[in-house]
Design an enzyme around this catalytic site. Structure first.
Site, PDB file in Angstrom:
ATOM      1  N   HIS A  58      -8.851  -1.143   5.682  1.00  0.00           N
ATOM      2  CA  HIS A  58      -9.225  -2.480   6.158  1.00  0.00           C
ATOM      3  C   HIS A  58      -9.685  -3.312   4.960  1.00  0.00           C
ATOM      4  CE1 HIS A  58     -10.364  -5.414   9.131  1.00  0.00           C
ATOM      5  NE2 HIS A  58     -11.446  -5.637   8.419  1.00  0.00           N
ATOM      6  N   ASN A  68       0.834  -1.214   0.000  1.00  0.00           N
ATOM      7  CA  ASN A  68       0.000   0.000   0.000  1.00  0.00           C
ATOM      8  C   ASN A  68       0.861   1.253   0.000  1.00  0.00           C
ATOM      9  OD1 ASN A  68      -3.058  -0.311   0.113  1.00  0.00           O
ATOM     10  ND2 ASN A  68      -2.344  -1.958   1.449  1.00  0.00           N
ATOM     11  N   ASP A  82     -11.222  -0.644  14.017  1.00  0.00           N
ATOM     12  CA  ASP A  82     -12.049  -0.617  12.812  1.00  0.00           C
ATOM     13  C   ASP A  82     -13.418   0.032  12.982  1.00  0.00           C
ATOM     14  OD1 ASP A  82     -10.006  -2.091  11.549  1.00  0.00           O
ATOM     15  OD2 ASP A  82     -10.853  -3.962  12.293  1.00  0.00           O
TER      16      ASP A  82
HETATM   17  C1  GRF Z   1      -3.431  -4.533   3.884  1.00  0.00           C
HETATM   18  O1  GRF Z   1      -4.125  -5.651   3.467  1.00  0.00           O
HETATM   19  C2  GRF Z   1      -4.339  -3.607   4.646  1.00  0.00           C
HETATM   20  O2  GRF Z   1      -5.670  -3.730   4.304  1.00  0.00           O
HETATM   21  C3  GRF Z   1      -4.139  -4.025   6.075  1.00  0.00           C
HETATM   22  O3  GRF Z   1      -2.804  -4.444   6.159  1.00  0.00           O
HETATM   23  C4  GRF Z   1      -2.348  -4.873   4.898  1.00  0.00           C
HETATM   24  C5  GRF Z   1      -1.058  -4.185   4.595  1.00  0.00           C
HETATM   25  O4  GRF Z   1      -0.472  -4.673   3.412  1.00  0.00           O
HETATM   26  N1  GRF Z   1      -4.516  -2.981   6.982  1.00  0.00           N
HETATM   27  P1  GRF Z   1       0.756  -3.940   2.781  1.00  0.00           P
HETATM   28  O5  GRF Z   1       1.877  -3.935   3.840  1.00  0.00           O
HETATM   29  O6  GRF Z   1       0.348  -2.562   2.429  1.00  0.00           O
HETATM   30  O7  GRF Z   1       1.154  -4.747   1.587  1.00  0.00           O
END
Ligand code: GRF
Length: 197
Positions: free
Chosen positions: A110, A18, A151
């Site tokens: 989430h 992300n 959440d």
């Molecule tokens: C994601 O799936 C997000 O929804 C959750 O943690 C995960 C992080 O993944 N909160 P990344 O480290 O961004 O690949």
């Protein structure tokens, strides 16, 4: 023109997908948002390499003691004039003292359609397995403001994806992750503009 300053919080061995999607979203569009740093809780977090590739600093704060972590983070936020905290793979609860103390928006993503499949223990594959075994037709992503419960803050963006034909929880996870990458950057930027009018 004002440039917004944000930090990204991660935990332990976060993948950082992300973070990469967010950074690229801002870079590609030349948006006035600076990721001042990615805060890591492990000096060996794989995300550090991804930061180096994108020219973003990483900053270590130990999360062994959450009170100390939040005190240090609060100072960092103040010293660097940070305007938003973005959680991406950050697993721990933040206290209401910290949230009220920094007095800037905190966003989380989430991988499900809250209020369903949220709360303690609902992260990563636990979420996608629960969705899969309940034979849901849709899953999706929720981007929300953070309060001191898991959440449950105000929802800023929610997008769904059809998963009726998904054969495994992993397939659901991959579909949801695509949505996460598509919507987190734009929601962050839209909320910065809305909050700091
Ligand atoms: C994601 O799936 C997000 O929804 C959750 O943690 C995960 C992080 O993944 N909160 P990344 O480290 O961004 O690949």
């Amino acid at each position: 023109m004002h440039r917004y300053k944000i930090v990204i919080l991660t935990s332990g061995h976060s993948r950082g997908s992300n973070f990469v999607a967010i950074a690229k979203y801002f870079q590609k569009r030349n948006l006035p948002v600076d990721i001042v740093s990615v805060i890591v809780t492990s000096r060996k977090a794989p995300i550090i390499t991804r930061c180096e590739k994108l020219g973003v600093d990483s900053h270590f704060i130990s999360a062994k003691n959450m009170l100390k972590y939040q005190t240090e983070l609060q100072e960092y936020i103040k010293d660097n004039k940070i305007e938003m905290v973005v959680l991406a793979g950050f697993m721990k609860l933040l206290s209401s003292d910290f949230i009220d103390g920094i007095n800037i928006p905190i966003l989380n993503i989430h991988p499900a359609l809250l209020p369903n499949y949220g709360g303690k223990g609902m992260y990563g594959m636990n979420v996608h397995k629960a969705v899969y075994y309940n034979k849901e037709s849709f899953s999706g992503v929720t981007i929300h403001l953070v309060n001191s419960k898991y959440d449950s803050g105000k929802i800023l963006c929610q997008q769904r994806v059809k998963i009726k034909k998904a054969k495994t929880p992993e397939t659901i996870g991959a579909r949801v992750l695509r949505l996460e990458h598509k919507y987190y950057g734009r929601t962050i930027y839209n909320y910065l503009k809305e909050y700091y009018v």
